[in-house]
Design an enzyme around this catalytic site. Structure first.
Site: not given
Lengths: 546, 206
Positions: A221, A225, A372-374, A435-436
């Protein structure tokens, strides 16, 4: 006669080398991502899953370990030289660091391209690939540690030479990012060094997947950041000046960066909400601390909007919203920031769902997470990397940016493309798409309703490829512009520039201790549990195809 | 330049922030390790210490689950040829008459209950219904509720009830199972797998 070196204090070539290495990775990685989306969609026939996962490994390795690290390093060197107002020391070490990152990345990507390490960038023990893959990543990470050392050393040296003076916000934030990266890279580093490599070399035959996931969550995580910090730095120190105003609050920026440093790392177990081996109490504890990250994010959004309002009103904007129209929307940093904040808002709202123990169960391991993370990283963060490059380029090359209209088109297409890619991903995630997966059988009636959204999303991928091509074209063309006098890079002034700062907002010693303490209490037991519990290790599974 | 406004080494912010962080930590500990684990479902009968142990992830904190008594089988039903022949002898009409008196008040006239706590039986496989009933009757499954109804029944009664419930249409199961199958509940899984979850068909391996 144009002095090209002056604006970035003799570090121009170093910074430029980092950015070009990063964008070279980017130019290879983006088409791979678009291809993966295409072949899983109803627009294409199925492909060999091995080929699919191999390219996912490469895409992930490039964009998790190489591209953002190079941008953070290059931007860090620029900040160090410009904000401290004197040439950097230890330039040879910085070049060694760059060579190590590139060499490590090349080694890892070669192993993966050869089909010897199709393990995805998250490693997923007990899967086991070629030791060259893991060693390559380790070399790249260790290379970046030299950058951490250089940043911390310059920070300390400047403080020693300027007792009592506030360290410039840009350097304070860069050092926070460097410390964060140093601490967070230890998790995955330990996983590679103590669990994976001994297996990859054949010294031991079993591996503890639970412990490996726990150590990876230490990194997984906070690394986001670390990627985010250059974008935040550009919000605080580049944007207000580019918009024609001043930074609303210098102290608010310092508070936000200190909080990111403290709260980014001891929260990673929210990635392990469905791991049965982890006690529910620790999952709750980490969910609470994940919630704390909302605080520096909202502080930043408030400060940036206030700074933009100052700029808009200075430019003659009136009324509650008139200042927005008065902003200089033709400047890349202003335009990119608006796009970034929209994506950060959408992605952040989704992130609050991810960190909520119960709601997470609905979307865990679905395409929602990929979306989300894209949206957060490839959208809100990477668009600021572009804006940083556009801001730095004239200062690095001594030539103006080529084709400002293409620059704006590039930012627009990246923003729109990223929304077309990620919003359908969120949707099919809620519909249950895991996913994956290398392929989906959309002819099955249970899945057919997802097909249209997956197709739309794949088309968005090619909008992003178009945008990536534009970026490379503009940056390359800018090297061929006629050399002119370029105003030196200046960081934004605060409305009230800090004169004497309290120690807490001008140093990291105590905060580093707090990070250490939180790590011990939040991660100590969960890690020790695996180390001392017997029977949790399993035989490793060699994936390389012979 | 700093004209006397120099930073104080004794910055009260350190103390304030560290205590705030510690406060958040302690509240999160109290909620996550004490309050939630001792009030959530399944925590009945746990003392405080064991509730904490469970939240920490210590195996000893788990609620006791019923374990088969050593030396005794977990069920008296064996899937022998004879059992299968017996299942074929179930009379769904007799089962329907018996269900009207015994089962329907709770499980519904069509085998569909209106209470989420009471399972729907319509369309359930005869073998599954028979095994559960037999386990209730032999006490192999906790029969605090069902024992009252099942204990007076004969083996033929159980077979009849199983045939009756297997014959009832299950609207949910029929809608899910788009492929033809003798078993409406798991047939799709046997033949085409679970495409949403990326699971292969069971029949590919078994």
């Amino acid at each position: 006669m144009v002095n090209r070196e002056r604006p970035v204090q003799g570090s121009s070539r170093l910074v430029l080398a980092h950015f070009w290495a990063a964008f070279a990775t980017f130019a290879v990685g983006i088409p791979l991502g678009a291809w993966q989306m295409l072949v899983r969609s109803p627009l294409h026939r199925w492909v060999d899953p091995e080929l699919y996962y191999r390219t996912v490994t490469e895409h992930g390795t490039m964009f998790a370990y190489v591209f953002p690290t190079l941008i953070a390093m290059g931007f860090g060197y620029a900040v160090c030289a410009v904000s401290l107002g004197r040439p950097m020391r230890g330039l040879p070490l910085a070049w060694v660091s760059l060579v190590l990152v590139i060499a490590g990345a090349a080694m890892a990507l070669a192993a993966s391209a050869a089909g010897k390490a199709t393990v995805l960038y998250t490693f997923y023990p007990p899967m086991l690939g070629s030791p060259f893959y893991y060693l390559g990543i380790l070399v790249a990470v260790i290379g970046s540690w030299i950058w951490i050392g250089l940043m911390v050393w310059h920070f300390r040296r400047w403080k020693v030479d300027h007792p009592g003076l506030p360290v410039p916000l840009a350097m304070f934030a860069t050092t926070a990012g460097a410390l964060l990266w140093g601490w967070t890279s230890l998790g995955a580093g330990a996983e590679i060094a103590f669990l994976i490599l001994p297996n990859a070399f054949g010294w031991i035959q079993t591996i503890d997947p639970g412990l490996a996931r726990m150590l990876f969550s230490w990194t997984l995580h906070a690394i986001v950041y670390f990627w985010l910090i250059p974008a935040y730095i550009s919000f605080y120190v580049l944007l207000p000046a580019a918009a024609g105003g001043r930074l609303y609050s210098d102290k608010m920026g310092r508070i936000a960066f200190v909080q990111l440093l403290i709260f980014a790392m001891p929260i990673g177990i929210h990635h392990l909400f469905v791991d049965p081996e982890v006690g529910a109490g620790f999952k709750f504890l980490h969910a609470v601390f994940t919630g704390m990250v909302v605080v520096p994010t909202l502080l930043t959004i408030f400060t940036i909007c206030a700074s933009l309002e100052i700029a808009g009103r200075l430019r003659g904007g009136r009324g509650p919203f008139g200042w927005i129209a008065a902003l200089p929307w033709d400047r890349p940093l202003v335009l990119a920031t608006a796009f970034s904040l929209v994506m950060l808002g959408l992605g952040g709202a989704g992130g609050i769902i991810n960190m909520s123990y119960v709601m997470n169960a609905t979307i865990h391991n679905t395409q929602w997470v990929t979306g989300h993370f894209h949206l957060i990283y490839a959208g809100a963060v990477v668009i600021m990397y572009f804006a940083i490059a556009y801001e730095l380029w004239p200062r690095l090359t001594g030539r103006p940016l080529a084709a400002p209209r293409l620059v704006r088109l590039q930012l627009w297409t990246w923003f729109i493309g990223m929304l077309i890619v990620t919003l359908p991903w969120h949707l099919v995630g809620i519909m249950g798409q895991p996913r994956r997966m290398a392929y989906y059988d959309f002819s099955n009636s249970a899945l057919s309703s997802q097909g249209i959204w997956v197709s739309v999303s794949a088309i968005g991928g090619f909008v992003l490829v178009f945008s990536a091509v534009l970026l490379i074209v503009v940056l390359l063309a800018s090297h061929r512009e006629p050399a002119t006098a370029i105003s030196p890079l200046k960081f934004s002034l605060a409305v009230y520039p800090p004169r004497g700062l309290p120690k807490s907002l001008n140093s990291f010693g105590i905060w580093a201790l707090l990070v250490l303490a939180l790590t011990v209490v939040n991660y100590g037991y969960p890690i020790a549990q695996f180390v001392f519990l017997n029977g949790t290790a399993v035989p490793a599974f060699q994936v390389s195809t012979e | 330049m700093t004209n006397g406004n120099r930073p104080s080494p004794n910055d009260s912010r350190f103390a304030m922030w560290i205590w705030t962080t510690a406060g958040i930590f302690i509240v999160a500990l109290a909620v996550g390790f004490v309050w939630l684990p001792s009030t959530q479902r399944g925590a009945e009968g746990l003392d405080l210490w064991r509730a904490i142990c469970r939240a920490v992830g210590l195996p000893s904190g788990n609620v006791e689950v019923a374990r088969p008594i050593a030396g005794q089988p977990a069920s008296m039903v064996a899937w022998t040829t004879q059992t299968r022949r017996n299942l074929a002898k179930g009379d769904s009409n007799a089962g329907a008459r018996l269900a009207a008196k015994t089962c329907n008040p709770c499980h519904g006239d069509n085998g569909l209950s209106t209470d989420a706590a009471i399972p729907n039986l319509a369309g359930q496989s005869a073998a599954a219904v028979y095994k559960q009933l037999e386990d209730f009757r032999s006490g192999k499954r906790d029969a605090a509720v069902m024992g009252v109804y099942v204990s007076p029944l004969s083996q033929q009664d159980l077979l009849d009830l199983a045939a009756h419930y297997a014959s009832l249409p299950n609207p949910v199961g029929d809608a899910l199972s788009t492929q033809s199958s003798s078993n409406t509940v798991v047939g799709g899984g046997v033949e085409v797998g679970g495409p949403r979850g990326g699971r292969g068909p069971c029949g590919a391996g078994h």
